[in-house]
Design an enzyme around this catalytic site. Sequence first.
Site, PDB file in Angstrom:
ATOM      1  N   GLU A  91       9.315  15.636  15.572  1.00 40.95           N
ATOM      2  CA  GLU A  91       9.887  15.582  14.289  1.00 40.95           C
ATOM      3  C   GLU A  91       9.331  16.514  13.353  1.00 40.95           C
ATOM      4  O   GLU A  91       8.016  16.535  13.344  1.00 40.95           O
ATOM      5  CB  GLU A  91       9.679  13.952  13.632  1.00 40.95           C
ATOM      6  CG  GLU A  91      10.143  13.645  12.496  1.00 40.95           C
ATOM      7  CD  GLU A  91       9.948  12.287  12.191  1.00 40.95           C
ATOM      8  OE1 GLU A  91       8.687  11.749  12.545  1.00 40.95           O
ATOM      9  OE2 GLU A  91      10.988  11.535  11.466  1.00 40.95           O
ATOM     10  N   CYS A 146      13.448  10.114   7.542  1.00 44.78           N
ATOM     11  CA  CYS A 146      13.130   9.808   8.829  1.00 44.78           C
ATOM     12  C   CYS A 146      14.254   9.944   9.772  1.00 44.78           C
ATOM     13  O   CYS A 146      14.463  10.029  10.937  1.00 44.78           O
ATOM     14  CB  CYS A 146      12.765   8.386   8.911  1.00 44.78           C
ATOM     15  SG  CYS A 146      13.618   7.342   7.935  1.00 44.78           S
ATOM     16  N   GLU A 172       9.174   0.817  11.133  1.00 46.80           N
ATOM     17  CA  GLU A 172      10.548   1.696  10.787  1.00 46.80           C
ATOM     18  C   GLU A 172       9.745   3.119  10.907  1.00 46.80           C
ATOM     19  O   GLU A 172       9.129   3.644  10.256  1.00 46.80           O
ATOM     20  CB  GLU A 172      11.113   1.509   9.444  1.00 46.80           C
ATOM     21  CG  GLU A 172      12.376   2.183   9.238  1.00 46.80           C
ATOM     22  CD  GLU A 172      12.570   3.466   8.969  1.00 46.80           C
ATOM     23  OE1 GLU A 172      12.363   4.381   9.954  1.00 46.80           O
ATOM     24  OE2 GLU A 172      12.585   3.972   7.919  1.00 46.80           O
ATOM     25  N   LYS A 199       0.859  -1.081   0.134  1.00 45.81           N
ATOM     26  CA  LYS A 199      -0.086   0.078  -0.076  1.00 45.81           C
ATOM     27  C   LYS A 199       0.889   1.375   0.029  1.00 45.81           C
ATOM     28  O   LYS A 199       1.421   1.599   0.940  1.00 45.81           O
ATOM     29  CB  LYS A 199      -0.736   0.020   1.186  1.00 45.81           C
ATOM     30  CG  LYS A 199      -2.037   0.688   1.064  1.00 45.81           C
ATOM     31  CD  LYS A 199      -2.101   2.209   1.028  1.00 45.81           C
ATOM     32  CE  LYS A 199      -1.776   2.835   2.201  1.00 45.81           C
ATOM     33  NZ  LYS A 199      -1.672   4.316   1.984  1.00 45.81           N
TER      34      LYS A 199
HETATM   35  P1  NAI Z   1       1.644   8.425   8.131  1.00 46.77           P
HETATM   36  O1  NAI Z   1       2.328   7.532   9.001  1.00 46.77           O
HETATM   37  O2  NAI Z   1       0.092   8.602   8.303  1.00 46.77           O
HETATM   38  O3  NAI Z   1       1.588   7.564   6.713  1.00 46.77           O
HETATM   39  C1  NAI Z   1       2.538   6.628   6.294  1.00 46.77           C
HETATM   40  C2  NAI Z   1       1.625   5.384   5.732  1.00 46.77           C
HETATM   41  O4  NAI Z   1       0.654   4.700   6.395  1.00 46.77           O
HETATM   42  C3  NAI Z   1       0.682   5.936   4.258  1.00 46.77           C
HETATM   43  O5  NAI Z   1       1.067   4.949   3.176  1.00 46.77           O
HETATM   44  C4  NAI Z   1      -0.527   5.937   5.120  1.00 46.77           C
HETATM   45  O6  NAI Z   1      -1.569   5.835   4.156  1.00 46.77           O
HETATM   46  C5  NAI Z   1      -0.483   4.819   5.793  1.00 46.77           C
HETATM   47  N1  NAI Z   1      -1.581   4.798   7.064  1.00 46.77           N
HETATM   48  C6  NAI Z   1      -2.104   5.864   7.671  1.00 46.77           C
HETATM   49  N2  NAI Z   1      -2.894   5.772   8.593  1.00 46.77           N
HETATM   50  C7  NAI Z   1      -2.699   4.250   8.750  1.00 46.77           C
HETATM   51  C8  NAI Z   1      -3.450   3.292   9.461  1.00 46.77           C
HETATM   52  N3  NAI Z   1      -4.221   3.542  10.519  1.00 46.77           N
HETATM   53  N4  NAI Z   1      -3.218   1.998   9.203  1.00 46.77           N
HETATM   54  C9  NAI Z   1      -2.283   1.634   8.287  1.00 46.77           C
HETATM   55  N5  NAI Z   1      -1.648   2.523   7.490  1.00 46.77           N
HETATM   56  C10 NAI Z   1      -1.880   3.695   7.548  1.00 46.77           C
HETATM   57  O7  NAI Z   1       2.341   9.645   7.634  1.00 46.77           O
HETATM   58  P2  NAI Z   1       1.731  10.919   7.137  1.00 46.77           P
HETATM   59  O8  NAI Z   1       0.555  11.288   7.613  1.00 46.77           O
HETATM   60  O9  NAI Z   1       2.036  10.750   5.515  1.00 46.77           O
HETATM   61  O10 NAI Z   1       2.886  12.243   7.687  1.00 46.77           O
HETATM   62  C11 NAI Z   1       2.756  12.519   9.003  1.00 46.77           C
HETATM   63  C12 NAI Z   1       4.061  12.683   9.790  1.00 46.77           C
HETATM   64  O11 NAI Z   1       4.739  11.513   9.985  1.00 46.77           O
HETATM   65  C13 NAI Z   1       5.273  13.534   8.993  1.00 46.77           C
HETATM   66  O12 NAI Z   1       5.100  14.952   8.990  1.00 46.77           O
HETATM   67  C14 NAI Z   1       6.468  12.966   9.615  1.00 46.77           C
HETATM   68  O13 NAI Z   1       6.758  13.425  10.786  1.00 46.77           O
HETATM   69  C15 NAI Z   1       6.021  11.434   9.700  1.00 46.77           C
HETATM   70  N6  NAI Z   1       6.315  10.513   8.931  1.00 46.77           N
HETATM   71  C16 NAI Z   1       7.536   9.891   9.219  1.00 46.77           C
HETATM   72  C17 NAI Z   1       8.140   8.796   8.287  1.00 46.77           C
HETATM   73  C18 NAI Z   1       9.222   8.217   8.362  1.00 46.77           C
HETATM   74  O14 NAI Z   1       9.689   7.541   7.383  1.00 46.77           O
HETATM   75  N7  NAI Z   1       9.826   8.233   9.652  1.00 46.77           N
HETATM   76  C19 NAI Z   1       7.411   8.844   7.012  1.00 46.77           C
HETATM   77  C20 NAI Z   1       6.223   9.597   6.642  1.00 46.77           C
HETATM   78  C21 NAI Z   1       5.788  10.477   7.516  1.00 46.77           C
END
Ligand code: NAI
Length: 795
Positions: free
Chosen positions: A397, A300, A266, A192
Site C-alpha cells: 500500500e 484505504c 479496518e 484516540k
Molecule cells: P498507524 O496505523 O500507525 O496509525 C493509525 C492510528 O493508530 C493512529 O491513531 C496511531 O496513533 C494509532 N497507533 C499507532 N500504533 C498503535 C498501537 N501500537 N496501538 C494502538 N494504536 C496505535 O498508521 P500511520 O503510521 O499513521 O501510517 C502508516 C501507514 O499506514 C500509511 O502509510 C498507510 O499505508 C497505512 N494507513 C492505512 C490507513 C487505512 O485506513 N487503511 C490509515 C492510516 C494509515
Amino acid sequence: MSVARYFDEMSYGPAPEADAEARAWLKKHAAGFGHFINGAFVKSADDGHFETMEPATDARLARVAQGSAADIDAAVKAARAAQARWARLSGHARARHLYALARAVQRHGRLLAVIEALDNGKPIRETRDIDIPLVARHFYHHAGWAQLQETEFADQVPVGVVGQVIPWNFPLLMLAWKVAPALALGNTVVLKPAEYTPLSALLFAEIAADAGLPAGVFNVVTGDGGTGAALVAHPDVDKIAFTGSSEVGKIIREKTAGSGKSLTLELGGKSPFIVFDDADIDSAIEGVVDAIWFNQGQVCCAGSRLLLQEGIADTFLARLKRRMGSLRVGQPLDKAIDMGAIVAPVQLERIKSLVATGVAEGADLFQPKMTLPENGCFYPPTLLANVQSAATVMREEIFGPVLVAMTFRTPDEAVMLANNTRYGLAASIWSETIGLALDIAPKLQAGVVWINATNLFDAGVGFGGYRESGYGREGGREGAHEYLKPAAWAKRKPRAAAEPLPQPQPTADGFGLPQIDRTAKLFIGGKQARPDGNYARVVLDPKGRKLGEVGEGNRKDIRNAVAAARAAEAWSRATTHNRAQILYYIAENLSARADEFTQRIVAMTGTSKVKAAAEVEASIARLFSYGAWADKFEGAVHQPPLRGVALAMNEPLGVVGVVCPDEAPLLGFISLMAPLIAMGNRVVVVPSERHPLAATDFYQILETSDVPPGVVNIVTGTAKDLAKTLAEHDDVDGLWVFGAAELSTMAEKLSVGNLKRLLVDHGLAIDWHDRAAAEGPILLRHAVQVKNIWIPYGE
Ligand code: NAI
C-alpha cells in the site's frame, strides 16, 4: 495577464476559502488543547504535549496534549461511569441526541471543513462537499438505529465501553463512522484520534458538549501510538475498534488476545480498478481520478492497481496522462484545486521511496509537468505503468497519489490478478456489459465492489474488508451488530473445570477372542484416512473402560484436511436450495440411527438414556433449522442517497476450522458445523477431545447424505495442538473455538498471520440446548462476511 489570455488559457485563478473563523477558534485555544474527558477539557496528567503542523505550509497549528496511561484511565473511568445510564435511556432519547449531533455538525459545517483542510492538507472542496455531509449523514442514519433499537435489536445488548483508534486520512469521517453507531446503540466511547490530525475531533467534542451530549458518553484522548496502545491495553474497555495500518492492526489483534475484548479492524488495501475493453472510457478515466487522486490517494480503499484489458491499454493510458496534466495541486483552502498536501513529511518520504523502488524494479514513471507549492508536503499525481505483479509497488500500500498499472487479456485473468493480494478491501469494475460485471463481482475477494463507480460511501451501507484488510463492518445494519452483543451470551459463566480423566481399567484378561480393531480413522476429503503419525488415542468411558480408539491427528493431517476443504470450493457456489436439501438429508439419516447415537452418548458420557436421546433429537432439529436457514439467511438491498443500490450479499468465509467443546459431544458438534456449511463454508472440525466417537460415527451419515467430499473434514486428536495448527494456517479463512479459555487466547494470538475471522467463547459455557443461545442468526452472522456490491440503478 490580459483578458484575452485568460480566455485562451481558461485557467483557474485562486479561489481561497476564508479561514478567519478557524484561526479565531485556534487562537482561543492558543494555550493548548487538553483531552476531552467527562464533558470538559482537561490537561494531561503529566502535562505532556506535542505540536500539530499545517502540512500545506509547514506552519505550526496548535499545541495538543499527549495522552498518558493515566489520561486513558481517567477517560475510561468517565466512560464506564456514564455507560449504564446512557444505555438505560430510551432508544428515542438517544436518537434525539444523535439527531442533535447531526444538526450541530451541519450548523458548524464550514468551520469543521476548514479546520479539517488545515490540519490534514486535503482540499476544502472535499471536506466541504464529501467529508462533512457524510459525517452528518452518519449521525442522522444512526439516530434512526437508536430509535429502532428496542424492536430491531431486541435480542441484543450494548457492548459497553468502546475504545476507538482512528487514522489521519479522514479524521472527522472516521470519527463519525465509529462514534455514531457506538453511541446510538448504547455504548460510551474513548476516542484516540491520529497524532497528525487531532483538531476536528476536539472541535467535535466541543460541539457535542454544546449540543447537550451527557458528560462521559464521548471522550477524546489525544496522543500518538503509545496513547493508542494504552487504550488497547486498558482492562476496563469492552471493545476496540481500529482503523489504520495492517501492521498496527495485527499488533492490536495480538495485544487483545485473551482479554475478552471484542475487536473490529479496518485496515489497508491495494484495491484493483478493472477496466474491460467495452467500458465507457471517459467515465472510467474520471473514475481513476476519483479512485487514486481523491484525498491525495490517502484512502484505504483507493483504486491503486489499474488493471486494463490489453486492447484498450495504450489509448487508455494516453488519455489518462492527458487528464493527469489538467489536475491542479495546490493550497487546500483553494476551492479550485484537485489535490492538496500529503499529511506529513514522513508520509511524503515513504511515497517517494516507494516510487523510487517501483522505478528501480522496472516500472515506467509518468508525472505531468506542474509546479508544486514551494513549502509544505506536496506530491504530484503519478502513474507507474508496466508494473509486474510481483513488484513491490504492486503489492505494498503506497498511500499516496500513485497509481500502478498493468494489463490483462481475459476476464479470468483479471479476476486472478485482482485477487493476487493479501488485502481484500474494495474493487471497482468498469464494463458496459452488465452480465460481465455481475459475473466478476462475486469472484472478487473484497468487502466492497463498485460497478462503473468508485469510492462511494454511505452510512447505510456496510464498509469493511476481506482477508488482511480486516474484519467487521461499519455502516448499515451489518455495522450496527459490531456494537451489540447477544443478550443470550451476556450472562455466560466460565465452564466448570473438566473432571480429571478416569484411571484406565483393564478390559480383558487376554483369554477371550482378540478385539476387532475399532480404531476410528480421520475423515478427510470424503474418505476415511489413517492419521499421518499412525498413532491412536484411547477413548474411555467415565469409569475408565476403553470404548474404542480414534486417530491422533497431527499438523500434517490438518494440512491435508485444509487442502481437501479448499478443493471443495464448488460448495460455496452451490445453490442455497441444494445446501438446504443436503442438511435435511443429513438430519433424516441421523434420525434413522437415533438409537445408536443415543447409546453412544450414554456410553461416552455416562448421562441418562433420556438425556442422551434428547441430545440426539435436538441435533436432528438443529440440522433441520439450518436446512431452513440455508435459503433464508439472506443479504439486503441498501438504497443509499446516491444513484444506485448496494447489494449486501452474505458470502461464506471459505475454509473454517472448528474446535468443539467436550459438553454435548453430538449437539455441540452439529451446532457449530451446520451453520457453517449451511452458509457455504467448508469445514475442518476437531471434535470433542474427550468424547470424539459421536463425531467419528457421523462419518457414515455424511457418506450417505450426498455431502460432497471435502465439505466436512474431521480430525480427531489433542484439541490444543490441532487448534494451534488451524490458527497458524494461512489457508484457513475462519476459526471457531469452543472449549477451555486458553484455546480461545491461543487462537486469537496465533491467527494474526492472515487475520482470520474468529469466533471464540473465552471458556464461557453455552447451553447447547438453549436455542436462543446456540442456534440461528447468533451463529450465522459469524459464518458469513458481507460484500456490498454497488450497482448503478435508476436515474
Ligand atoms: P498507524 O496505523 O500507525 O496509525 C493509525 C492510528 O493508530 C493512529 O491513531 C496511531 O496513533 C494509532 N497507533 C499507532 N500504533 C498503535 C498501537 N501500537 N496501538 C494502538 N494504536 C496505535 O498508521 P500511520 O503510521 O499513521 O501510517 C502508516 C501507514 O499506514 C500509511 O502509510 C498507510 O499505508 C497505512 N494507513 C492505512 C490507513 C487505512 O485506513 N487503511 C490509515 C492510516 C494509515
